[in-house]
Design an enzyme around this catalytic site. Structure first.
Site, mmCIF file in Angstrom:
data_model
loop_
_atom_site.group_PDB
_atom_site.id
_atom_site.type_symbol
_atom_site.label_atom_id
_atom_site.label_comp_id
_atom_site.label_asym_id
_atom_site.label_seq_id
_atom_site.Cartn_x
_atom_site.Cartn_y
_atom_site.Cartn_z
ATOM 1 N N LYS A 186 0.864 -1.179 0.000
ATOM 2 C CA LYS A 186 0.000 0.000 0.000
ATOM 3 C C LYS A 186 0.895 1.223 0.000
ATOM 4 O O LYS A 186 1.499 1.552 1.010
ATOM 5 C CB LYS A 186 -0.914 0.043 1.229
ATOM 6 C CG LYS A 186 -1.980 1.138 1.085
ATOM 7 C CD LYS A 186 -2.365 1.808 2.383
ATOM 8 C CE LYS A 186 -1.400 2.871 2.789
ATOM 9 N NZ LYS A 186 -1.339 4.042 1.834
ATOM 10 N N GLU A 261 10.435 1.182 10.091
ATOM 11 C CA GLU A 261 11.405 2.280 9.892
ATOM 12 C C GLU A 261 10.636 3.561 10.160
ATOM 13 O O GLU A 261 9.821 3.986 9.344
ATOM 14 C CB GLU A 261 11.927 2.260 8.462
ATOM 15 C CG GLU A 261 12.724 1.023 8.089
ATOM 16 C CD GLU A 261 14.036 0.953 8.854
ATOM 17 O OE1 GLU A 261 14.653 -0.128 8.851
ATOM 18 O OE2 GLU A 261 14.442 1.968 9.435
ATOM 19 N N CYS A 295 13.841 10.750 6.876
ATOM 20 C CA CYS A 295 13.856 10.303 8.272
ATOM 21 C C CYS A 295 15.252 10.366 8.861
ATOM 22 O O CYS A 295 15.437 10.237 10.066
ATOM 23 C CB CYS A 295 13.327 8.879 8.372
ATOM 24 S SG CYS A 295 14.304 7.702 7.446
ATOM 25 N N GLU A 392 10.729 16.019 15.249
ATOM 26 C CA GLU A 392 11.242 15.914 13.881
ATOM 27 C C GLU A 392 10.562 16.981 13.025
ATOM 28 O O GLU A 392 9.349 16.998 12.882
ATOM 29 C CB GLU A 392 10.915 14.520 13.335
ATOM 30 C CG GLU A 392 11.524 14.173 12.011
ATOM 31 C CD GLU A 392 11.216 12.725 11.625
ATOM 32 O OE1 GLU A 392 10.113 12.248 11.909
ATOM 33 O OE2 GLU A 392 12.098 12.090 11.033
HETATM 34 N N1 NDP Z 1 10.685 7.177 8.579
HETATM 35 C C1 NDP Z 1 10.407 7.778 7.449
HETATM 36 O O1 NDP Z 1 11.078 7.634 6.434
HETATM 37 C C2 NDP Z 1 9.232 8.665 7.393
HETATM 38 C C3 NDP Z 1 8.818 9.359 8.495
HETATM 39 N N2 NDP Z 1 7.721 10.166 8.406
HETATM 40 C C4 NDP Z 1 7.325 10.939 9.579
HETATM 41 O O2 NDP Z 1 5.890 10.899 9.635
HETATM 42 C C5 NDP Z 1 5.405 12.234 9.690
HETATM 43 C C6 NDP Z 1 4.087 12.324 9.039
HETATM 44 O O3 NDP Z 1 4.224 11.929 7.662
HETATM 45 P P1 NDP Z 1 3.055 11.138 7.038
HETATM 46 O O4 NDP Z 1 3.095 11.103 5.577
HETATM 47 O O5 NDP Z 1 1.799 11.651 7.667
HETATM 48 O O6 NDP Z 1 3.427 9.690 7.508
HETATM 49 P P2 NDP Z 1 2.399 8.540 7.845
HETATM 50 O O7 NDP Z 1 3.112 7.663 8.772
HETATM 51 O O8 NDP Z 1 1.074 9.094 8.207
HETATM 52 O O9 NDP Z 1 2.194 7.789 6.404
HETATM 53 C C7 NDP Z 1 3.118 6.844 5.985
HETATM 54 C C8 NDP Z 1 2.332 5.702 5.332
HETATM 55 O O10 NDP Z 1 1.508 5.103 6.304
HETATM 56 C C9 NDP Z 1 0.163 5.051 5.815
HETATM 57 N N3 NDP Z 1 -0.768 5.058 6.938
HETATM 58 C C10 NDP Z 1 -1.165 6.104 7.691
HETATM 59 N N4 NDP Z 1 -2.042 5.678 8.623
HETATM 60 C C11 NDP Z 1 -2.194 4.329 8.431
HETATM 61 C C12 NDP Z 1 -2.962 3.297 9.034
HETATM 62 N N5 NDP Z 1 -3.764 3.555 10.067
HETATM 63 N N6 NDP Z 1 -2.864 2.029 8.564
HETATM 64 C C13 NDP Z 1 -2.054 1.753 7.525
HETATM 65 N N7 NDP Z 1 -1.312 2.682 6.896
HETATM 66 C C14 NDP Z 1 -1.391 3.944 7.357
HETATM 67 C C15 NDP Z 1 0.058 6.243 4.913
HETATM 68 O O11 NDP Z 1 -1.046 6.080 4.047
HETATM 69 P P3 NDP Z 1 -1.755 7.400 3.433
HETATM 70 O O12 NDP Z 1 -0.754 8.061 2.592
HETATM 71 O O13 NDP Z 1 -2.900 6.857 2.648
HETATM 72 O O14 NDP Z 1 -2.166 8.239 4.607
HETATM 73 C C16 NDP Z 1 1.394 6.150 4.196
HETATM 74 O O15 NDP Z 1 1.347 5.155 3.206
HETATM 75 C C17 NDP Z 1 6.480 13.039 8.966
HETATM 76 O O16 NDP Z 1 6.403 14.401 9.323
HETATM 77 C C18 NDP Z 1 7.728 12.379 9.497
HETATM 78 O O17 NDP Z 1 7.984 12.869 10.797
HETATM 79 C C19 NDP Z 1 6.973 10.274 7.279
HETATM 80 C C20 NDP Z 1 7.394 9.591 6.133
HETATM 81 C C21 NDP Z 1 8.571 8.782 6.108
HETATM 82 O O1 LIG Z 2 12.709 7.176 4.567
HETATM 83 C C1 LIG Z 2 13.664 7.906 4.388
HETATM 84 O O2 LIG Z 2 13.685 9.081 4.721
HETATM 85 C C2 LIG Z 2 14.841 7.287 3.689
HETATM 86 O O3 LIG Z 2 15.145 6.080 4.379
HETATM 87 C C3 LIG Z 2 16.028 8.195 3.648
HETATM 88 S S1 LIG Z 2 17.371 7.431 2.847
HETATM 89 O O4 LIG Z 2 17.564 6.114 3.480
HETATM 90 O O5 LIG Z 2 16.989 7.231 1.434
HETATM 91 O O6 LIG Z 2 18.517 8.295 3.019
#
Ligand code: NDP
Ligand SMILES: O=C(O)[C@H](O)CS(=O)(=O)O
Length: 489
Positions: A186, A261, A295, A392
């Site tokens: 997804k 992650e 991240c 963050e």
């Molecule tokens: N570790 C990383 O690489 C990342 C960290 N983040 C952190 O998360 C914060 C918010 O970003 P955001 O995009 O809102 O990240 P989210 O964690 O909300 O979204 C990431 C994924 O999870 C999905 N998701 C959200 N809620 C659910 C659920 N209940 N069940 C299953 N899947 C779900 C989203 O789907 P959908 O898009 O349909 O909502 C998307 O595919 C950022 O500001 C950052 O701090 C965000 C992205 C990457």
């Molecule tokens: O989710 C992310 O932000 C990525 O893991 C960053 S990186 O690994 O591509 O640097």
């Protein structure tokens, strides 16, 4: 109006607007769709299906059937398919980058870099597929032998974020398919087109029907199905810690395997013996790549007080060269933020820091370009009491905190519930060992601001997640160890 992407691709068939389920391109039975928009101007690129929970359940059934046959293929056969998919991604990297930038906003050069760097996970795990070894251990009793087999966990569900809409997929599909698992993905609703383009290429590469499916639609119902369907053995997620926590709770009933992650709050430390030019280069790529939406971004920049002025001056010179604009335009080095929520977050952190005594030395406001563009921002005189030090930001904000000595900065750096990436610049080797071992993080970049690659174990400690992606360790999460006791020999 037709989005320019539709006519810009060399291979228009990579722009798929249907879900990919069990080898078939499908619409939602009830016809529901949701728009995918270009963050540059909010224009609609395409509509993709919003599948129901029942349709996802049927996709899981197909993935279970396909997985049993896929696991019976030899490791070399699985490796061949992964390598073909890898090569097709390289051959189509320009188109994949164009799709990525159109739906996510990052500069084209960054998008192409993401595509190529993360396709390498398919190549890497094609090799690891052939090294899934077990053991034969002398028996604990006469006439016995202990066998250790490693077998695929089964059907895996993957949930990926919008910030790396192409790379996070191959980073998960690589080890899963190499291990003999099947995967339902997804993708983030803001950036599903990259995932669907990868599915087009997976199909061309000979990935069997049902082994890799892309189910688009509302997060909560799909996530709930993933967590509660007994046929799903594992969930692998990249995204916020909050959603990771929700998935852990929901998946607890079925004791599902989890790889998470999650969020980070990376400290970036510059010691007085650092190469300042190298440190500035490292800070630029670690802080401002993807407009700070990664991240592993430097979220707090700690500089030893004797070099903080020199470092800041050098950093400001580089920040002033950042060019904002549409990611597909030449020379652009920072695109728009993903949405208004992201802009609100950086505005909150900037306002809080200034209110508590921080000094604005660059940016600090929305760009004249409008939309979700925000100027690359630098604030000095930051303290641990400010939100930017605890949360963050996920945006182009570089907060500079000065420190006196090693003990003080280690204590500040570790003062976080997160522990994903950390960075420091220093030359003294004894210091390098002391600090690398003292930092509470899954990843430590020493004299480097760019640490992710397919050969290294990527992952966090504390509330930054569970498990590792990449390296020889990255396949373990998709395997179960079976102990076979053979007696009567
Ligand atoms: N570790 C990383 O690489 C990342 C960290 N983040 C952190 O998360 C914060 C918010 O970003 P955001 O995009 O809102 O990240 P989210 O964690 O909300 O979204 C990431 C994924 O999870 C999905 N998701 C959200 N809620 C659910 C659920 N209940 N069940 C299953 N899947 C779900 C989203 O789907 P959908 O898009 O349909 O909502 C998307 O595919 C950022 O500001 C950052 O701090 C965000 C992205 C990457
Ligand atoms: O989710 C992310 O932000 C990525 O893991 C960053 S990186 O690994 O591509 O640097």
């Amino acid at each position: 109006m037709t989005h320019p992407l539709k006519t810009a691709l060399k291979d228009a068939s990579l722009l798929a607007d249907k879900a990919f389920v069990a080898g078939r391109w499908v619409c939602a039975a009830d016809g529901r769709t949701f728009p995918v928009t270009d963050p540059f101007d909010g224009s609609v690129i395409a509509e993709v299906p919003s599948l129901s929970r029942e349709e996802v359940s049927a996709a899981i059934d197909a993935a279970e059937t396909a997985q049993k046959l896929w696991a019976r293929r030899t490791a070399k056969e699985r490796a061949k398919v992964l390598n073909t998919w890898f090569q097709l991604i390289l051959d189509n990297a320009d188109d994949l980058a164009l799709i990525l930038t159109s739906e996510q906003g990052k500069p084209l050069a960054e998008a192409k870099g993401e595509v190529i760097a993360n396709a390498a996970y398919l190549e890497w795990f094609a090799e690891e597929a052939k090294r899934i070894d077990g053991d034969i251990i002398p028996g604990a009793n006469a006439g016995q032998r202990i066998l250790v087999l490693k077998q695929p966990v089964g059907v895996c569900a993957a949930i990926t974020p919008w910030n790396f809409p192409n790379g996070m997929i191959t980073r998960k599909a690589g080890p899963a398919l190499a291990a003999g698992c099947s995967m339902l993905l997804k993708p983030a609703s803001q950036t599903p087109l990259s995932a669907l383009a990868l599915a087009v290429l997976a199909e061309r590469a000979g990935v069997p029907a049902g082994v890799f499916s892309v189910v688009t639609g509302e997060a909560r119902p799909i996530g709930t199905e993933f967590c509660h369907n007994p046929k799903v053995a594992k969930i692998t997620f990249t995204g916020s810690t909050g959603v990771g926590r929700w998935l852990m709770k929901e998946a607890a009933d079925g004791i599902k395997r989890l790889s998470l992650e999650l969020g980070g709050n990376a400290p970036f430390i510059v010691f007085d013996d650092a190469d300042l030019d190298a440190a500035v280069d490292g800070a630029m790529i670690s802080k401002f790549r993807n407009a700070g939406q990664t991240c592993v971004c430097a979220n707090r920049i700690y500089v030893q007080e004797s070099v903080v002025e020199a470092f800041t001056e050098k950093l400001l010179a580089k920040v002033s060269a950042i060019t904002l604009g549409r990611g597909t335009d030449a020379g652009i080095t920072q695109g728009p933020l993903i949405d208004d929520k992201a802009v609100a977050k950086i505005e909150e952190h900037v306002a809080d820091a200034l209110e508590k005594g921080g000094r604005l030395v660059a940016g600090g406001k929305r760009s004249v370009l409008g939309g979700t563009f925000y100027e690359p921002t630098v604030i000095t005189g930051v303290t641990q009491a400010m939100k930017v030090a605890a949360e963050e930001t996920f945006a182009p904000l570089a907060p500079i905190i000065s420190f006196r000595d090693e003990d003080e900065v280690i204590a500040m750096a570790n003062d976080s519930e997160y522990g994903l990436a950390s960075y420091f610049y220093a030359k003294d080797m004894a210091r390098v060992w002391r600090v690398a071992e003292a930092l509470e993080a899954g990843i430590v970049g020493v004299n480097s601001g760019l640490i992710a690659n397919e050969m290294a174990p990527f992952g966090g400690v504390k509330q930054s997640g569970l498990g590792r992606e990449g390296s020889k360790y990255g396949i373990e999460g998709f395997l179960e160890i079976k102990y076979v006791c053979v007696a009567g020999l």
